[in-house]
Design an enzyme around this catalytic site. Sequence first.
Site, short mmCIF file in Angstrom:
data_model
loop_
_atom_site.label_atom_id
_atom_site.label_comp_id
_atom_site.label_asym_id
_atom_site.label_seq_id
_atom_site.Cartn_x
_atom_site.Cartn_y
_atom_site.Cartn_z
N ASP A 34 35.66 25.90 46.67
CA ASP A 34 37.07 26.21 46.80
C ASP A 34 37.33 27.58 46.19
O ASP A 34 36.47 28.14 45.51
CB ASP A 34 37.95 25.14 46.14
CG ASP A 34 37.46 24.79 44.74
OD1 ASP A 34 37.11 25.72 43.97
OD2 ASP A 34 37.45 23.60 44.40
N ASP A 43 40.08 29.89 43.99
CA ASP A 43 41.27 29.95 43.15
C ASP A 43 41.75 31.40 43.06
O ASP A 43 40.94 32.33 42.98
CB ASP A 43 40.97 29.43 41.75
CG ASP A 43 40.65 27.94 41.74
OD1 ASP A 43 41.11 27.24 42.65
OD2 ASP A 43 39.93 27.49 40.83
N ASP A 50 36.42 29.29 29.36
CA ASP A 50 35.36 28.64 28.58
C ASP A 50 34.09 29.46 28.44
O ASP A 50 33.68 29.84 27.34
CB ASP A 50 35.05 27.24 29.15
CG ASP A 50 34.78 27.25 30.65
OD1 ASP A 50 34.69 28.33 31.26
OD2 ASP A 50 34.64 26.14 31.22
#
Length: 425
Positions: free
Chosen positions: A48, A50, A130
């Site tokens: 996907d 983003d 992260d």
Amino acid sequence: MEFPEKALDSPAGREALRIIDRLREAGFVSVLAGGCVRDALLGRPPKDFDVATDATPDSVQQVFGRRQTIAFGASFGVIGVLPPKSKQKPSATVTPTEVATFRADGNYSDGRRPDHVTYGTAEADASRRDFTINGLFYDPSRREILDYVGGIPDLELMHLRTIGNAHRRFDEDKLRMLRAVRFVTTLGLTVEEATLSAIEAHADSISLVSGERIGAEMRRVACHRNAVVGYKMLVDAGLQKHVWPSLENGDWTVLETRLRRAEQGSFAGSVSFEVGMSTALSSLHSSTGAAIDDLKEIANRWRLSTAEQRSIETAIRLAPEIVDCADAAWSHLQPILIDRDIDAVIATAAALAEDRRGVERAIRELQREPSSLNPEPLLSGNDLIQSGITPGPKFRSWLSEIRRMQLDGKINCADDAMAWVQKQS
């Protein structure tokens, strides 16, 4: 590293580009963000795409319209943008593209999500993520990779490292420790020593993460061909205590060999989550009962679905029967072959089998015509009642024995079957 433009040549990629262009036309900064950039640079098709932007959630909704947006994460700066109605298939499920506003997070008092967010710049947004390999952006209009955190050098070295202080990153969001395990497993990365040490120091706090989130990460580890790498890391870091305690007893050589066999024996050519788990549980425990007991613990701990638990348990229970079925009576093998979870059973049996004769026979027998694989029973309970026999507890055993004799070719018609029952009664 150069971003491969062909990675955008998919419906999802083209939709992301459409959104970026619209936001730019409206005067906003807009780029691809995170995992899709990482995967494209690794030569892996992104699942996907983003989009990250300096437009606020309200501005995103103004650009695309309220009816074409979904505010499913507006409090965290995330808006879902739907494709134009003309491109939506009438019967298809429409997947929105996530558009996130550049942000800087506040404190994470629950160890999972920030208490509040403030909107900021691309650099600030990258710094709150992260791992360095997930902090990359790509500007398609300039064909430029934006790396504020050293993600490109780490990606070139296939190295996993937190952005900034590792202890702070894992204290903010405990799930990041399992995400590290997943990335090491699925991407084939090595781990920076400071990052691994921080995971070890925070390992006990993984118990604060919901079972659903733990299960979601472990599903992606368990079905990967390098699952053993992830299992080793769980044990080395001490995470297994709260995730899967019995991994401490793992014989990694045996398990790795069996998972490879499962992959080769699967009809799909890859290991499903259910097969990965049935193979691992059968390898970790010396008895079927112990493996199933462990499965029940995991099902509760990871919030497995009823269907997942059923399929895994069936494979654990029946795979040994397939392994040993080379010379078994057809009446013994046939009920196994018509089980709804037979694909998982066969793949698990292929993983466990040192001698493949049973597995090969089962695969061969599955090619039978439906009428041969699962013929209509010669008699039913109603048939017995209509013949004048009083219903009773023997019905079940009689019908079971008739079915056995039918499958083994000892009785071939309803008249012979009824004659046999008359003798018993």
